[in-house]
Design an enzyme around this catalytic site. Structure first.
Site, PDB file in Angstrom:
ATOM      1  N   HIS A 128     -16.326  31.156 -10.205  1.00  0.00           N
ATOM      2  CA  HIS A 128     -15.443  30.117  -9.646  1.00  0.00           C
ATOM      3  C   HIS A 128     -16.017  28.745 -10.004  1.00  0.00           C
ATOM      4  CE1 HIS A 128     -12.397  28.481  -6.956  1.00  0.00           C
ATOM      5  NE2 HIS A 128     -13.312  27.622  -6.545  1.00  0.00           N
ATOM      6  N   ASP A 164     -11.847  33.259  -2.214  1.00  0.00           N
ATOM      7  CA  ASP A 164     -13.076  32.580  -2.661  1.00  0.00           C
ATOM      8  C   ASP A 164     -14.071  32.407  -1.512  1.00  0.00           C
ATOM      9  OD1 ASP A 164     -11.752  32.343  -5.086  1.00  0.00           O
ATOM     10  OD2 ASP A 164     -11.026  30.335  -4.652  1.00  0.00           O
ATOM     11  N   GLY A 644     -33.835   5.980 -22.148  1.00  0.00           N
ATOM     12  CA  GLY A 644     -33.826   7.049 -21.167  1.00  0.00           C
ATOM     13  C   GLY A 644     -32.514   7.794 -21.094  1.00  0.00           C
ATOM     14  N   CYS A 720     -46.256  -2.405 -36.745  1.00  0.00           N
ATOM     15  CA  CYS A 720     -46.838  -1.099 -36.449  1.00  0.00           C
ATOM     16  C   CYS A 720     -48.163  -0.876 -37.162  1.00  0.00           C
ATOM     17  CB  CYS A 720     -45.849   0.007 -36.798  1.00  0.00           C
ATOM     18  SG  CYS A 720     -45.155  -0.116 -38.448  1.00  0.00           S
TER      19      CYS A 720
END
Length: 915
Positions: A128, A164, A644, A720
């Protein structure tokens, strides 16, 4: 009707591993969901002794019946199990004869008698699509959205005589996204996870571990099936409530409203449009280039993408006022022949219709969503030049309208509209930049309407608001990239033609180089002259370099032992991976885009790229240029937003086959973990560094000072491969420091757009604050601050070029990267080559390194022993598009640039032929 849903089909599979305990199962139900449950239960070794499903409709069997009949499983198609509330004994006896130990009801629209439910040894379990006891009844997914639930999910429960209400066996939940529809919720979670959980539930029962948890009555609800008569939209409500009502009603029955001549809540400014009166609304709606904008009673706006008229015709909401144009076109003899071939395809699908007339409606004749897919797939081989989408069938439902649409598309008359770009002008300059997500060849707002500010680091002012992408936007972008790779022209294109497009893109970048450099300076703080030469200049070179590789990607032939008397030929092929994700940093926004995406595209892949949240603008301008270059839609998608949210979804997405990332080591580790757990996608990582630069006393001092400063202060230290630590031989240490400080005092700090500026602002305030803290730690630990160490006293995010000396190996600044204009200097004893090498290599990073000496033997000795992916000798920062670039140890793995970069985006297939 107002529509909110875009259908996305996802496939699901489970492992073929077998469990110890197996059951005899009866599957009672229908649908594609039932088919997948059936297939995967059999894969796990359970025996399906009978499938009980619905009768054929219009001569077509249900997908569950099709799969079962193909496998030879007994299939029973009962129109009903009861008459006037009483079980039909013949039906029940037929069921009992199969000898099932458990009934599995994945989706069942029929009422099953209790003497069937309770008959097997283990009873019956039902799927369900809600978190019971909430939303009992047949429209659970719809009501989850209509009521604005924050969580959705499904329950697998033991069937009882209630509706249900049986005990729970297991439940799983997911968050409801603001942009979710019935389709997206079902396809991304309820469908795939539901199949998996049905298999899990059956195994729990087989192993005797299945719980029976009574449903609480607290929080229980039951909602009936919605009908068209009660689906009218009440416009006198807040926008979010209207949005939930529309998306919850899906295509059937469809939320509706009266308009006097799918939705998304908008938080961004409402665009200009043509007013449209809406019955019951507090103010007129607006037809805009993005759809119909409606206003709630709270004054907030929502956006509807599709409209359907009472006669069933569906149109893009943006075309409401032009929907009356029904002028037919005359078909040529060749086109008439093609139309008749398509008529045959329609007849094959609509087998219940005696004759396909021009007025025959595809859906009113009984076609369903799976038939839409079949129609498109059967037409493809007939005319590969016409790219059809599912939505095209919904927009042209009659045979006449479909042929008219198809022929216009075939002639090129129904081309996509010219790219619509909403620009922003910045700083009173005639500089125009897109600011929206770029998905499937179009600029559009984030689906949830959210935006964020991107800031000019020179003075801290807001440049503009940029779309803040959601998970739904990522999913749409990946779907577009997947379709472009699998069925679009990009995947079929001759490699030489692909190279031609990349050359054209490079030419356009060169044509717009001043504009790109200005955007880069304003958004990232890069000094304009450096942005023009390096940020933009090397980006152009990179695309030209990899454009040349497109038709030179080759496999090999391999001699193997022959299988006598036959002979064998073995060869390898280099193939693209598919959809690739690229996540780039904020220090070189355009150049990092170029380094990764040029190789990715040259290899034949499609991509979804997330620019850094603080520097999205050159990536979006680049997207505009890709359209002008003729790159097909869906090949390149640019999704601004947070790491994120967007970055994590890219890491987790099952349809992405490769992720290339440049950024910090901790985030790189998280990405690698997510890529492994999701689908073991290929990864390349360019991560943090603490690059050592060793300066020996026999160096060219002028060059060492100049290059030593460049190694640290180039691009404000946001580099970097910056020399994170300088080792200077003791006998020249003091002279070196004095000369560096003397040169620093000559540097002009200021507006990066001023052509005479040497040193611009740091990229963003949080980074500036981190640099000030970094210097404070260095002072507290006892290092000698020779120069700088503070924020410049002026508006903006300016950091003084800084020099520390007397830095000992244990100190924080000796070990950690600053990623800013901070020179960290340690001295070493004269002649102690091995000692300084040991100190230089005493780090977990290994991105770059350097050595200055006139002694070639010493230079070679040191370069062989430095543990770094790049070693510079008597130079620094000298990268080239043809030379591979990448790190060792925790500085990552994989290469950008050069031929090696191509292999990061290719896979090798071995083919053996016997003849």
């Amino acid at each position: 009707m107002l529509r909110a849903a875009n259908t996305i089909r996802r496939t699901f599979s489970t492992s073929s591993a077998y469990y110890q305990n197996k059951l005899k199962l009866a599957l009672i139900g229908q649908s594609l969901f039932g088919q997948e449950v059936y297939t995967n239960l059999r894969k796990q070794g359970h025996k399906v002794v009978g499938v009980f499903t619905v009768p054929d409709k219009d001569g077509k069997a249900d997908p569950l019946a099709v799969a079962a009949e193909k496998d030879g499983t007994p299939v029973f198609k009962f129109p009903r199990w009861r008459v006037k509330g009483k079980p039909i004994s013949e039906v029940v006896d037929t069921y009992k004869a199969v000898g099932a130990e458990l009934n599995v009801l994945p989706f069942c629209s029929q009422f099953i008698p209790m003497n069937v439910i309770d008959h097997p040894k283990h009873g019956s379990i039902i799927y369900h699509p809600s978190l019971l006891p909430k939303h009992r009844g047949a429209s659970a997914i719809n009501w989850t959205l209509i009521e604005g639930d924050k969580k959705a999910g499904f329950s697998i429960f033991w069937a009882d005589d209630g509706l249900d209400t049986g005990p729970i066996l297991l439940q799983k939940e997911c968050a409801v996204e603001p942009s979710d529809t019935v389709d997206t919720l079902y396809n991304r979670f309820l469908f795939p996870e539901g199949i998996n959980s049905m298999v899990e539930a059956v195994q729990l029962i087989a192993d005797g571990k299945a719980p029976r948890i009574p449903q609480p009555e607290e929080g229980a609800s039951y909602e009936g099936i919605q009908k068209k008569s009660n689906a009218k939209v009440n416009m006198a409500q807040p926008a979010e409530v209207i949005h939930n009502w529309i998306r919850g009603h899906d295509k059937v029955p469809g939320a509706w409203a009266s308009l006097q001549k799918c939705s998304t809540v908008r938080n961004s400014p409402v665009p200009a449009g043509q007013p449209l009166e809406v019955e019951g609304a507090s103010q007129p709606g607006l037809i805009t280039s993005s759809g119909l904008v409606l206003f709630g009673s709270d004054g907030k706006a929502l956006q509807v993408k599709s409209l359907q008229f009472e006669d069933g015709k569906m149109i893009p909401a943006a075309k409401y006022f032009s929907s009356g144009d029904t002028t037919s076109i005359e078909l040529t003899e060749e086109e008439k022949k093609m139309a008749e071939e398509i008529r045959v395809i329609w007849k094959g699908i609509l087998s219940n219709v005696p004759v396909i007339e021009d007025t025959t409606d595809f859906f009113k004749s009984g076609a369903a969503s799976m038939d839409v897919v079949r129609l498109i797939e059967e037409i493809k081989p007939k005319c590969a030049d016409v790219q059809l989408q599912n939505e095209d069938v919904y927009m042209a439902t009659s045979f006449h309208d479909f042929i008219q649409m198809f022929v216009r598309r075939l002639r090129g008359e129904d081309q996509e509209e010219e790219l619509v770009i909403n620009y922003v002008n910045i700083n009173n300059m005639t500089l125009k930049m897109p600011y929206q997500c770029f998905i499937n060849g179009k600029f559009e707002d984030a689906e949830n309407g959210k935006t964020y500010d991107t800031v000019n680091p020179t003075d801290g002012s807001v440049i503009c608001k940029v779309s803040f992408a959601s998970v739904a936007d990522v999913d749409r972008a990946v779907a577009a990239a997947k379709e472009a790779f699998e069925t679009g022209p990009w995947g079929k294109m001759n490699p030489r033609d692909r190279g031609r497009l990349l050359y054209k893109l490079a030419d356009l970048m060169e044509e717009h180089q001043e504009e790109l450099a200005t955007i880069e300076a304003i958004d990232s703080g890069a000094v304009y002259t450096l942005a023009l030469k390096t940020h933009v200049g090397m980006s152009i070179q990179t695309f030209r370099y990899f454009a040349g590789w497109c038709d030179k990607i080759q496999g090999t032939t391999i001699p193997i032992n022959q299988a006598r008397p036959n002979r064998n030929l073995t060869f390898t092929k280099k193939e693209p991976l598919g959809v690739c994700a690229i996540v780039i940093p904020w220090n070189y926004p355009l150049m990092m885009l170029a380094w990764k995406s040029a190789a990715c595209l040259a290899a034949g892949n499609t991509l979804v790229l997330k620019p850094a949240q603080v520097t999205p603008l050159t990536a979006l301008k680049f997207a505009e240029l890709t359209v002008k270059a003729g790159i097909p839609k869906g090949v390149i998608n640019i999704i601004p937003g947070s790491g994120g949210l967007v970055g994590q979804r890219l890491s987790d997405h099952p349809d992405i086959r490769k992720l290339g990332f440049t950024g910090s080591t901790p985030i790189g580790k998280q990405i690698m973990k997510s890529c492994a757990v999701s689908n073991l996608k290929k990864v390349s990582l360019e991560l943090g560094g603490k690059s050592p630069l060793i300066i020996f006393s026999d160096c060219d001092m002028d060059k060492a000072v100049r290059m030593g400063m460049s190694s640290v202060f180039f691009n404000k230290g946001e580099n970097c491969i910056a020399a994170g630590r300088l080792f200077v031989e003791e006998s020249i240490h003091d002279e070196f420091i004095a000369r560096v400080v003397e040169e620093i005092k000559k540097m002009k700090i200021g507006d990066p757009l001023d052509r005479s500026t040497d040193h611009g602002p740091q990229n963003h305030k949080a980074h500036l604050d981190k640099l000030v803290e970094y210097c404070d730690i260095g002072v507290k630990e006892g290092a000698t601050l020779v120069y700088g160490g503070k924020q410049v006293d002026r508006p903006g995010y300016f950091m003084e070029p800084t020099v520390f000396t007397d830095v000992e190996d244990h100190m924080f600044i000796a070990k950690e990267e600053s990623f800013g204009p901070v020179m960290v200097v340690s001295r070493f004893k004269d002649g102690d080559v091995d000692g300084v090498l040991s100190r230089a290599n005493d780090t977990e990073f290994g991105l770059a390194s350097g050595v200055f000496t006139r002694d070639i033997n010493k230079a070679m000795y040191v370069s062989e022993r430095l543990e770094a992916g790049t070693v510079f000798v008597n130079t620094y920062n000298k990268t080239d598009v043809a030379a591979p670039f990448g790190g060792f140890k925790q500085s990552g793995f994989g290469k950008d640039l050069g031929e090696e970069a191509l292999h990061e985006y290719l896979r090798t297939k071995a083919v053996t032929v016997e003849y």
